[in-house]
Scaffold this active site. Sequence first.
Site, PDB file in Angstrom:
ATOM      1  N   ASP A 135       0.843  -1.187   0.000  1.00 49.82           N
ATOM      2  CA  ASP A 135       0.000   0.000   0.000  1.00 49.82           C
ATOM      3  C   ASP A 135       0.882   1.242   0.000  1.00 49.82           C
ATOM      4  O   ASP A 135       1.898   1.303   0.690  1.00 49.82           O
ATOM      5  CB  ASP A 135      -0.888  -0.033   1.253  1.00 49.82           C
ATOM      6  CG  ASP A 135      -1.894   1.085   1.305  1.00 49.82           C
ATOM      7  OD1 ASP A 135      -2.772   1.127   0.428  1.00 49.82           O
ATOM      8  OD2 ASP A 135      -1.802   1.914   2.225  1.00 49.82           O
ATOM      9  N   GLU A 158      15.405 -13.665  -0.094  1.00 46.31           N
ATOM     10  CA  GLU A 158      15.805 -14.811   0.715  1.00 46.31           C
ATOM     11  C   GLU A 158      14.751 -15.923   0.689  1.00 46.31           C
ATOM     12  O   GLU A 158      15.000 -17.021   1.174  1.00 46.31           O
ATOM     13  CB  GLU A 158      16.054 -14.370   2.161  1.00 46.31           C
ATOM     14  CG  GLU A 158      17.206 -13.383   2.319  1.00 46.31           C
ATOM     15  CD  GLU A 158      17.388 -12.940   3.758  1.00 46.31           C
ATOM     16  OE1 GLU A 158      16.783 -13.575   4.653  1.00 46.31           O
ATOM     17  OE2 GLU A 158      18.118 -11.974   3.997  1.00 46.31           O
TER      18      GLU A 158
END
Length: 544
Positions: free
Chosen positions: A205, A265
């Site tokens: 957002d 990751e």
Amino acid sequence: MSNKAPNNGWWRGGVIYQIYPRSYQDSNGDGIGDLPGITARLDYIAGLGADGIWLSPFFKSPMKDFGYDVSDYRDVDPMFGSLDDFRALVARAHELGLKVMIDQVLSHTSDQHPWFVESRASRDNAKADWYVWADAKDDGNPPNNWLSIFGGSAWQWDTGRLQYYMHNFLTSQPDLNFHNPAVQQAILDDVCFWLDLGVDGYRLDTANFYFHDRELRSNPPRGMPQGEDPAVDKVNPYGWQWHQFDKSQPENLVFLQRLRALLDEYPDTTMVGEIGDDDGLGRMAQYTSGGDKLHMAYCFDLLGSQKSATFLHALFSRFLDIVGDGWPCWALSNHDCVRLATRWGGPNPDPRLLRLAAALQMSLRGSPCIYQGDELGLPEAEIAYEDLQDPFGLTMWPKFKGRDGCRTPMPWDGAQAHAGFGPAKPWLPVSPAHLPLAVEQQAGVAASQLEYYTQLLHWRRQQPALLQGGMTLLPAHEQVLAYVREQDGQRVLCVFNFSDQALQWALPEGWAQAQPLPGSGLAGARLQGGHVELEPWGGLFATL
């Protein structure tokens, strides 16, 4: 930093289906949609042909802005269910081959978040600098001219600290101070929490709102905008400034790089950022370039009412000029704007226009994002003032009616109470205009919008040029938008008549032997001796 995890790039060209949880399916009869309700409808989304879902916020919240005011980043609000319900949703989605993306509202929290409760308690507590606080001017006024998108000053006076705090939205949504490294780390830790639960990505957002100008300089004046600003209605004075200092600061790029390093990751994850900026396309290109920030971003250029071929050609021409190696996400509707059928089609939208819009969206270079109900051709719902829920609409009424008209319950069966949304009166009324367009009324009907969407999405999966290919615009035309997509030896000519007038359009050089590419369901065009006969709102996918 650890080595990057593998990423299969599913998001690059994948179709994302946005779900507004309050309005999708009520499973427990309280009038509000919930996570188990969504889980029960995942088969429908998979059958439609989407690759992933984006869930608007379901976190703990006082719901002043319906979940975009988070009070606990690591828990589900009880009205939507529990963490176990979320785990079950993810597991079922993955069984169906659907990726799960969740909304992260990082620029601000609820004023009921424990961080803000502590921050406002004094000027010298451990979290005193976790939000954007500023002294008043000598005359008591706020420190600068920054405005809230929801109306009035972006500064709210706090009688405890005798300072102002910044809020880009409601006064109950204070902005975090991303200049504080501890804030950044706390946010990254919260992002990790959901990655560890198995989410496949994030919709961010207000992704360009994280940082503010340290010096709190006032924004320069713009005056009342003369044209349409799709992000902010013209009656809102927020659009009367150039937003040079209250958002889109250089430091934002560095934080996005930290966020990207974290996602790298985790295998096969992605982020799409919402960009609300004076130059949305430019910011979108900047934030997705280099492979080290956002994977994708969307702006508001296609969320206004302009749909002419000349407007679209100019928009995509500029996009192709500046995007470089960036990757867009193209949305034609979402939970913040008037529904596409009404915005582009008026009070009586032509079904051919809605199909043309879908074909355009599914053939652009980038990743399409469908908002729930677009596949049904739902128009904007008319909401009476006494039924309004959106604080934005309540503030700006009557010239701007807010966002409730696009957030009404999903109609599943027009013959059932509340269109099959749930047994109880829903939080927003079901629109009578939506009943004949409900899923049950369209499923299996050959000429329906739902069947068209389903056919289009499944067909698109078999077209490598449309998934990840390059895009070459053909010359501008006052009625026709046309471009060529190309990948792995496949070339697809995409031709769209954005007009209610029929015409003949000459095929470009080298395409005289073009043949229709079957299976898309797009209609209203016929190849004829070196040109295309286009009906009103007709279109064509062709190949050599």
